[in-house]
Write a protein that holds these residues in place. Sequence first.
Motif, PDB file in Angstrom:
ATOM      1  N   ALA A 132      20.611   5.318  10.051  1.00  0.00           N
ATOM      2  CA  ALA A 132      20.429   6.687   9.566  1.00  0.00           C
ATOM      3  C   ALA A 132      20.712   7.674  10.693  1.00  0.00           C
ATOM      4  N   GLU A 133      21.498   8.688  10.389  1.00  0.00           N
ATOM      5  CA  GLU A 133      21.823   9.697  11.388  1.00  0.00           C
ATOM      6  C   GLU A 133      20.875  10.894  11.322  1.00  0.00           C
ATOM      7  N   ASP A 134      19.926  10.848  10.413  1.00  0.00           N
ATOM      8  CA  ASP A 134      18.911  11.894  10.313  1.00  0.00           C
ATOM      9  C   ASP A 134      17.702  11.304   9.596  1.00  0.00           C
ATOM     10  N   TYR A 135      16.568  11.987   9.700  1.00  0.00           N
ATOM     11  CA  TYR A 135      15.340  11.448   9.111  1.00  0.00           C
ATOM     12  C   TYR A 135      15.358  11.497   7.587  1.00  0.00           C
ATOM     13  N   ALA A 136      16.084  12.437   7.013  1.00  0.00           N
ATOM     14  CA  ALA A 136      16.180  12.488   5.551  1.00  0.00           C
ATOM     15  C   ALA A 136      16.799  11.206   5.008  1.00  0.00           C
ATOM     16  N   THR A 137      17.832  10.717   5.689  1.00  0.00           N
ATOM     17  CA  THR A 137      18.475   9.465   5.269  1.00  0.00           C
ATOM     18  C   THR A 137      17.547   8.281   5.501  1.00  0.00           C
ATOM     19  N   LEU A 138      16.886   8.253   6.651  1.00  0.00           N
ATOM     20  CA  LEU A 138      15.945   7.172   6.961  1.00  0.00           C
ATOM     21  C   LEU A 138      14.891   7.038   5.871  1.00  0.00           C
ATOM     22  N   ALA A 194       0.803  -1.218   0.000  1.00  0.00           N
ATOM     23  CA  ALA A 194       0.000   0.000   0.000  1.00  0.00           C
ATOM     24  C   ALA A 194       0.839   1.272   0.000  1.00  0.00           C
ATOM     25  N   ARG A 195       2.170   1.153   0.061  1.00  0.00           N
ATOM     26  CA  ARG A 195       3.080   2.292   0.074  1.00  0.00           C
ATOM     27  C   ARG A 195       2.671   3.316   1.133  1.00  0.00           C
ATOM     28  N   PRO A 196       2.813   2.973   2.418  1.00  0.00           N
ATOM     29  CA  PRO A 196       2.419   3.883   3.488  1.00  0.00           C
ATOM     30  C   PRO A 196       3.308   5.118   3.509  1.00  0.00           C
ATOM     31  N   SER A 197       2.884   6.110   4.259  1.00  0.00           N
ATOM     32  CA  SER A 197       3.661   7.327   4.399  1.00  0.00           C
ATOM     33  C   SER A 197       5.054   7.001   4.915  1.00  0.00           C
ATOM     34  N   ASN A 215      14.782   4.007   2.821  1.00  0.00           N
ATOM     35  CA  ASN A 215      13.643   3.094   2.883  1.00  0.00           C
ATOM     36  C   ASN A 215      12.646   3.319   1.751  1.00  0.00           C
ATOM     37  N   GLU A 216      12.649   4.500   1.172  1.00  0.00           N
ATOM     38  CA  GLU A 216      11.821   4.731  -0.014  1.00  0.00           C
ATOM     39  C   GLU A 216      12.346   3.905  -1.186  1.00  0.00           C
ATOM     40  N   ARG A 217      13.666   3.885  -1.334  1.00  0.00           N
ATOM     41  CA  ARG A 217      14.288   3.160  -2.442  1.00  0.00           C
ATOM     42  C   ARG A 217      14.525   1.685  -2.119  1.00  0.00           C
ATOM     43  N   TRP A 218      14.712   1.388  -0.827  1.00  0.00           N
ATOM     44  CA  TRP A 218      15.184   0.060  -0.412  1.00  0.00           C
ATOM     45  C   TRP A 218      14.527  -0.286   0.924  1.00  0.00           C
ATOM     46  N   PRO A 231      21.391  -0.891  -4.794  1.00  0.00           N
ATOM     47  CA  PRO A 231      19.972  -1.054  -4.446  1.00  0.00           C
ATOM     48  C   PRO A 231      19.221   0.275  -4.399  1.00  0.00           C
ATOM     49  N   LEU A 232      19.953   1.378  -4.244  1.00  0.00           N
ATOM     50  CA  LEU A 232      19.318   2.694  -4.163  1.00  0.00           C
ATOM     51  C   LEU A 232      19.132   3.343  -5.528  1.00  0.00           C
ATOM     52  N   GLY A 233      19.790   2.808  -6.551  1.00  0.00           N
ATOM     53  CA  GLY A 233      19.735   3.463  -7.852  1.00  0.00           C
ATOM     54  C   GLY A 233      20.459   4.796  -7.797  1.00  0.00           C
TER      55      GLY A 233
END
Length: 243
Positions: free
Chosen positions: A67-73, A9-12, A77-80, A239-241
């Motif tokens: 992840a050391e910040d939420y941007a990395t998290l 379902a691709r959650p937030s 996880n969006e890509r992988w 895996p991240l492209g």
Amino acid sequence: MPDFIFSSARPSLSKWRDYTLAQAASFVAKNGTVIVCAVSQPYLPFLNNWLISISRQKHQDKVLVIAEDYATLYKVNERWPGHAVLVPPAPDAQTAHKFGSQVKPLKHSHALPAPGKKGRTYICSCMIFLRPTTGAKLVMKKWIEELQVQPWSKAKKSNDQPAFNWALNKTAGGVDLYLLPQAAFPTGGLYFKNLTWVQETKGMHVIIHNNYITGFEKKIKRFRDVGLWLVDDHALESPLGRV
């Protein structure tokens, strides 16, 4: 593990805030092995470069990104999905730290060297192999304790490596530990500055640490100069492209 994490379902992306370290480790562990790295958002291109090499060795499924910040998290996880976790609280914006580590000759002893002027060794903590033994857990526990004694602040920009060395020195008598071989895990101060040594150890290198230099552009250029910046032509092997 929560159903939403791997549903179709691709959650937030914000749902990854609830993803725990135990869940992440359980998901990526293969044959009792997890390859852990800690990454902040500015270093995502370097993570991608490293993942290309890991993928070529067929070990990418074992990788867990702390992840050391939420941007990395969110980006990882969006890509992988499932391969990044953040252990709160997220630290402030990362600042590059300078810390010199000792360079050893080709056939150096695996024993800890003598302490330096500050009473501790100068062993780099950037590449560690651990087995889940009582001794390894003791070193990790002592490392955490040493970090808590001298937490990072804007006034006193301490970092993890002095704490790691204090932990090593204080547990050395009761823990079975060895230095990784310099030929296989060379520092940037050796690999990029001693071409004779590089030729003498050709075929022995496993991981090359791009340290002893500061600045993203300088690090990238140095990798490019020796053909080790893979993301330009091989990003799709990660895996991240492309990130």
